[in-house]
Every structure is written in C-alpha cells, then in structure tokens.
Design an enzyme around this catalytic site. Structure first.
Site, PDB file in Angstrom:
ATOM      1  N   GLU A 125       0.731  -1.136  -0.081  1.00  0.00           N
ATOM      2  CA  GLU A 125      -0.122  -0.101   0.082  1.00  0.00           C
ATOM      3  C   GLU A 125       0.897   0.969  -0.017  1.00  0.00           C
ATOM      4  OE1 GLU A 125      -3.278  -0.194  -0.405  1.00  0.00           O
ATOM      5  OE2 GLU A 125      -3.643  -2.380   0.268  1.00  0.00           O
ATOM      6  N   CYS A 175      -2.089   9.573   2.021  1.00  0.00           N
ATOM      7  CA  CYS A 175      -1.648   8.874   0.733  1.00  0.00           C
ATOM      8  C   CYS A 175      -2.712   8.970  -0.315  1.00  0.00           C
ATOM      9  CB  CYS A 175      -1.742   7.443   0.990  1.00  0.00           C
ATOM     10  SG  CYS A 175      -3.195   6.734   1.945  1.00  0.00           S
TER      11      CYS A 175
HETATM   12  P1  NAD Z   1       8.330   5.177   4.580  1.00  0.00           P
HETATM   13  O1  NAD Z   1       8.313   4.387   3.272  1.00  0.00           O
HETATM   14  O2  NAD Z   1       9.282   6.084   4.843  1.00  0.00           O
HETATM   15  O3  NAD Z   1       8.331   4.081   5.640  1.00  0.00           O
HETATM   16  C1  NAD Z   1       7.165   3.173   5.825  1.00  0.00           C
HETATM   17  C2  NAD Z   1       7.755   2.018   6.856  1.00  0.00           C
HETATM   18  O4  NAD Z   1       8.468   1.429   6.323  1.00  0.00           O
HETATM   19  C3  NAD Z   1       8.014   2.702   8.168  1.00  0.00           C
HETATM   20  O5  NAD Z   1       7.763   1.763   9.363  1.00  0.00           O
HETATM   21  C4  NAD Z   1       9.648   2.381   8.074  1.00  0.00           C
HETATM   22  O6  NAD Z   1      10.120   2.221   9.214  1.00  0.00           O
HETATM   23  C5  NAD Z   1       9.515   1.177   7.083  1.00  0.00           C
HETATM   24  N1  NAD Z   1      10.888   0.932   6.369  1.00  0.00           N
HETATM   25  C6  NAD Z   1      11.759   1.940   5.886  1.00  0.00           C
HETATM   26  N2  NAD Z   1      12.880   1.246   5.202  1.00  0.00           N
HETATM   27  C7  NAD Z   1      12.561  -0.029   5.421  1.00  0.00           C
HETATM   28  C8  NAD Z   1      12.921  -1.286   4.716  1.00  0.00           C
HETATM   29  N3  NAD Z   1      14.059  -1.091   3.952  1.00  0.00           N
HETATM   30  N4  NAD Z   1      12.301  -2.470   4.830  1.00  0.00           N
HETATM   31  C9  NAD Z   1      11.211  -2.355   5.444  1.00  0.00           C
HETATM   32  N5  NAD Z   1      10.819  -1.393   6.035  1.00  0.00           N
HETATM   33  C10 NAD Z   1      11.134  -0.195   5.874  1.00  0.00           C
HETATM   34  O7  NAD Z   1       6.913   5.914   4.500  1.00  0.00           O
HETATM   35  P2  NAD Z   1       6.238   7.106   5.564  1.00  0.00           P
HETATM   36  O8  NAD Z   1       6.878   8.182   5.464  1.00  0.00           O
HETATM   37  O9  NAD Z   1       6.249   6.212   6.742  1.00  0.00           O
HETATM   38  O10 NAD Z   1       4.634   7.113   5.074  1.00  0.00           O
HETATM   39  C11 NAD Z   1       4.552   7.961   4.227  1.00  0.00           C
HETATM   40  C12 NAD Z   1       4.241   7.113   2.811  1.00  0.00           C
HETATM   41  O11 NAD Z   1       3.202   6.034   2.885  1.00  0.00           O
HETATM   42  C13 NAD Z   1       3.698   8.176   1.753  1.00  0.00           C
HETATM   43  O12 NAD Z   1       4.051   7.763   0.476  1.00  0.00           O
HETATM   44  C14 NAD Z   1       2.022   7.620   1.791  1.00  0.00           C
HETATM   45  O13 NAD Z   1       1.412   7.904   0.328  1.00  0.00           O
HETATM   46  C15 NAD Z   1       2.101   6.063   2.110  1.00  0.00           C
HETATM   47  N6  NAD Z   1       0.856   5.894   2.605  1.00  0.00           N
HETATM   48  C16 NAD Z   1       0.121   4.958   1.979  1.00  0.00           C
HETATM   49  C17 NAD Z   1      -0.969   4.490   2.171  1.00  0.00           C
HETATM   50  C18 NAD Z   1      -1.806   3.408   1.572  1.00  0.00           C
HETATM   51  O14 NAD Z   1      -3.041   2.920   2.109  1.00  0.00           O
HETATM   52  N7  NAD Z   1      -1.608   3.286   0.199  1.00  0.00           N
HETATM   53  C19 NAD Z   1      -1.504   4.810   3.493  1.00  0.00           C
HETATM   54  C20 NAD Z   1      -0.865   5.597   4.247  1.00  0.00           C
HETATM   55  C21 NAD Z   1       0.417   6.183   3.795  1.00  0.00           C
END
Ligand code: NAD
Length: 488
Positions: free
Chosen positions: A229, A263
C-alpha cells in the site's frame, strides 16, 4: 528510540530498538499464538474481536489524544480515523466466516463424480509495517483483517508513531489476553527489513513507493507474498455542472487536512475550463480561512517529519520556475514545520508538483478541455491510488470513474470509500498491489485450499493407464458438444 511530539517537542515515550535476532525470535514465538488462534472456532474468534471493538470504542478518545500528540493531527481528525477503524473491526469480525469458511463449489463435466470444496485457511504469521500519517487506520486495515482470517501478526509501526502502535498492540492483547496474537517490534528501516526476511507468511507494507520496492526485493528472497500500500498523487476532477461550493469544500479538506500528509490526499485538480476560475476562487476563499498550528482549534497541524517542508518548498519553487502561478501562498508559506495552504495554477504537467508525491498542504489546479482530457491527465501518472470526480451527470461521472487508472474513486465526495468496509483498498502501479479491506482484504491473508472428494468411480477412469483407446475421442466429442457452439 524516542518518540517526540511534533507539536511541542515533548518526549512521549521511549522504546528499545528490536535487534534482528529479536525480530526472528518474535516471529517464531508468534507461531504458537497463530496455531492457538487458528484452531479457535469462528464464533470464538468473532467474539474476541468484538471485545477488541468495544475496547477501541470505549477508549477511542484516549487514543485520539495520543495520535494528536505523537504525529500532530487535530484530535477530531484522529477521532475520525479511529471511528473508521472500528467500523472495519466490526465488519471483518462479522464477515470472516461467511467469506473464508469451507464451501461447496460445482464440479465440472469431466469431474461429475467429484464433490468439490473451497476454503481460505490462515497463512500463519503476518508481518505488518506501518506508516505514521494514519497510524491507526492504516496498520489496522492489515492487522484486523489478518486476525479475522485466523492469523497472528508481528507489527512494526513507523518509528515516528511507535507509542500509538504500542497502544494498539496493548489494546489487542487486553481484548484477547489468552495468547499474544499481535506482537510489537520497534525501530526504523533496518527492523522493517529484518521482518521481511524473518519467515513471516505474508508481509503487508504501507509506506512510500521507494520503500515498497525495497520490501518487495527483500521478500523475493524468501518468496514471501507481499501486499503493498504505497503513495499516491491523487487527482480530483471537476466537471462542468458541478456544485462548485460543495466540490471546493471537499477538495479543500482532501488537500489540506492532516497538512496534506494523506496517501489519498488531493494533490492535483483538473477543472473544466468553463468553471476553472470559479473553482479557483472558491478554493482560495476556503483555503485562506484555514488556521494552521499546534493549538486545539487548528484546521491542521505542523508537518510531522522534520525534513518534510523542504520537499514542499522544492515542489513549489520548481512549479513556479516552470511557469506555474501561486495564487495562494508560496515558498514563503513555509515556516519550519508549519506550512500554510498553497494553491498553484497552470502548472506544467511535467513539474514535480504534478508528477511526484508532495505530501504537504499544496495543490495544483489546472484547467482542462473536457472530462476526457481530465481523465487522460489524471491517468498520466506512475501512481494510481484513488481519485475523486465532481459533476452533475451520473453517466459521465461513472464513465470517468471506470476509466480512471486507480483502485478507488469517490464521486461528489472525497475519500468516502474508506468508510465502506466491504470495498477493497489499494492502488495500481507505483501505488502498490494487493488489497486490504473487504473480502479481498480477508483473502489477502489467507491461502485458498481446493479439495475434491470422489463420490463414486466412473465406469471409465480418464486418469488410468487402463482407460480404453476410444476414451480420448469420447472426451473431445463431449467437449465439442458442450463448448463448440451451434454453428458448425
Ligand atoms: P516510509 O516508506 O518512509 O516508511 C514506511 C515504513 O517502512 C516505516 O515503518 C519504516 O520504518 C519502514 N521501512 C523503512 N525502510 C524499510 C525497509 N528497507 N524495509 C522494510 N521497512 C522499511 O513511509 P512513511 O513516510 O512512513 O509513510 C508515508 C508514505 O506512506 C507516503 O508515501 C504515503 O502516501 C504512504 N501511505 C500509503 C497508504 C496507503 O494505504 N496506500 C497509507 C498511508 C501512507
């Protein structure tokens, strides 16, 4: 690891960072809880999940204040997020049995002697990685559906909202005290990465497309199925004949609430050229009345992450340098983490503010020739999460909804699909793959199991070396009669 409020800088809580060994050990231990949970009958699981629902409903206000403090959104926005989550708990708990339990399916012409059944079994342990922007609604969309499908969960919340994640895990363990069906692990990217390779049976990730790619890559090593997602660059389309005041109201909330850190937030608006100016005026009027800040009555709070404002600044200056016009605010609207609403118009489609996720309180409003032009521009994005369409003619609006290359569309509103638990949630392209919510969301955390049971032996066995030499011809004649069509 400390969690600090973006509103005050105050320490909310601190947590030990899970080591790679901790993560593997947690997943191993979760298997015990998974077995216990999967062996319960549907009715018992439903009743325990109903207990979780009651707990969330009774303590929702406490959780809303924690979300407000930890990531900065107004308390009422947090309340809305929690209310939607509770609706999903209710639906998933009540529908899991009907959707997943063993059922008979019809057998085929060549298998008339078989009775056939299909069931969706739990996968075992589901890994859930969450973001910080909707720290309740988003991870719970995976956790609750995974639980309802009979799995245990190991949950890594965002490092920015670990206290909220812990609150949720404590709530689940209070409602289901017998076994730890959900376990918390804490930390940043490295911990998420360890979870991907820990042997979980499905990984459900929510976050940016950039991290989503890494998750997919890590999970490929163990062939772990992934639900992704990811981010979006959602468009709102406003057709001629739309109720401009109502559209402006919905778009203003969709674009600026939660400081644009949504998002499915509206980041682009494509307005029919005949109503373009009227819409820009209405958006301007509404957006300039918003109050940004850390106080109780603020329309939205500061940017949650310290570095996020620089992305917003870059997108604004890039749009302006390419000929776009800022009709409300501009780079001067940014004061460290507090960003006032910015409206950009006539921005070239190749500008960052149109192509990349800004994740801040800015919108681009561009005029379009007609509805087809709007759909084409909305679709010209690598992202494909959701969209909204405003107008009067239902036929035109539904036709646009069908043609939009996204997972979710709301007509004459913003985001309302989130509140219909039966509707799957997810996107296409850079926005990810797989679905949470609804029947698809339950099946995402299940394995289809197909079983046939031979009721009687046929006079001729087709799968025997003893079948007669004319059996092949007989099959083709039967198939021709059934599927060959009437015209010879
Ligand atoms: P992010 O990608 O920076 O981090 C998301 C999660 O992934 C965090 O828990 C982080 O610690 C973890 N992470 C980071 N590197 C990783 C790796 N190498 N392997 C596994 N996990 C890892 O995103 P964010 O800043 O926390 O969230 C914002 C983003 O999420 C935006 O792009 C937003 O659009 C998206 N989002 C999507 C939805 C949806 O339902 N499609 C919902 C909410 C947010």
């Amino acid at each position: 690891m400390e969690s600090r409020s973006p509103l005050s800088g105050d320490l909310i809580d601190s947590f030990p960072i899970s080591s790679s060994a901790d993560v593997h050990q947690t997943v191993d231990s979760a298997r015990i809880a998974a077995r216990w949970w999967a062996d319960l009958d549907w009715r018992t699981r439903r009743s325990l999940l109903m207990g979780l629902k009651h707990h969330l409903a009774r303590h929702g206000d406490e959780l809303a204040h924690l979300v407000h403090a930890e990531m900065g959104k107004p308390v009422d926005d947090a309340r809305l997020e929690i209310a939607l989550t509770i609706e999903h708990v209710h639906w998933a708990a009540n529908h899991a049995q009907q959707i997943l339990q063993r059922r008979k399916v019809r057998s085929g012409l060549l298998t008339l002697n078989q009775s056939a059944t299909l069931e969706y079994q739990p996968v075992g342990v589901v890994g859930v990685i969450g973001p910080w922007n909707y720290p309740v609604f988003t991870p719970m969309g995976s956790i609750v559906y995974a639980l309802a499908a009979g799995n245990a969960v190991v949950f890594k919340p965002s490092e920015w909202t670990t206290a909220t994640g812990k609150w949720l895990v404590d709530a689940i363990n209070t409602a289901i005290p017998q076994q730890p069906v959900v376990t918390l692990i804490c930390g940043g990217g490295e911990v998420g990465s360890s979870l991907c390779t820990s042997g979980v049976d499905v990984m459900s990730f929510t976050g940016s497309a950039r991290t989503g790619r890494r998750v997919l890559e890590a999970c490929a090593q163990t062939m772990t199925p992934v639900v992704l997602e990811c981010g979006g660059k959602d468009a709102a389309i406003v057709d001629q004949g739309a109720d401009i005041a109502a559209a402006a109201d919905a778009i203003t909330f969709g674009a600026f609430s939660n400081a644009g850190q949504t998002c499915v937030g509206v980041e682009r608006v494509y307005a029919h050229h005949e109503i373009f100016e009227e819409l820009v005026d209405a958006l301007h009027e509404r957006a300039s009345a918003l109050e940004v800040g850390t106080h109780g009555g603020a329309s939205y709070g500061p940017m949650t992450l310290p570095g996020a404002s620089s992305v917003v600044a870059h997108h604004i200056s890039d749009a302006v340098s390419r000929g776009g016009q800022a009709v409300l605010g501009g780079v001067e609207s940014i004061d460290e983490r507090v960003v006032k609403p910015v409206i950009l118009v006539d921005v070239p489609e190749e500008a960052k503010a149109v192509t990349d996720e800004t994740f801040g309180p800015t919108i681009v409003v561009n005029p379009v020739r007609d509805l087809d032009d709007a759909v084409d521009r909305a679709n010209a994005s690598g992202y494909g999460l959701a969209a909204s369409v405003f107008g009067r003619d239902p036929r035109r609006l539904h036709s646009a909804a069908t043609r939009l290359r996204v997972g979710m569309v709301s007509i004459n509103s913003w985001v309302m699909y989130a509140g219909v638990p039966e509707l799957p949630w997810g996107g296409v392209g850079e926005s990810g793959s797989g679905r949470i919510h609804g029947a698809d969301g339950l099946r995402a955390f299940s394995r289809a199991k197909s079983v046939v049971d031979q009721r009687f032996a046929l006079p001729i066995s087709l799968t025997s070396f003893d079948r007669p030499p004319w059996a092949g011809k007989l099959i083709m004649t039967a198939i021709k009669l059934r599927h060959g069509g009437w015209r010879r």
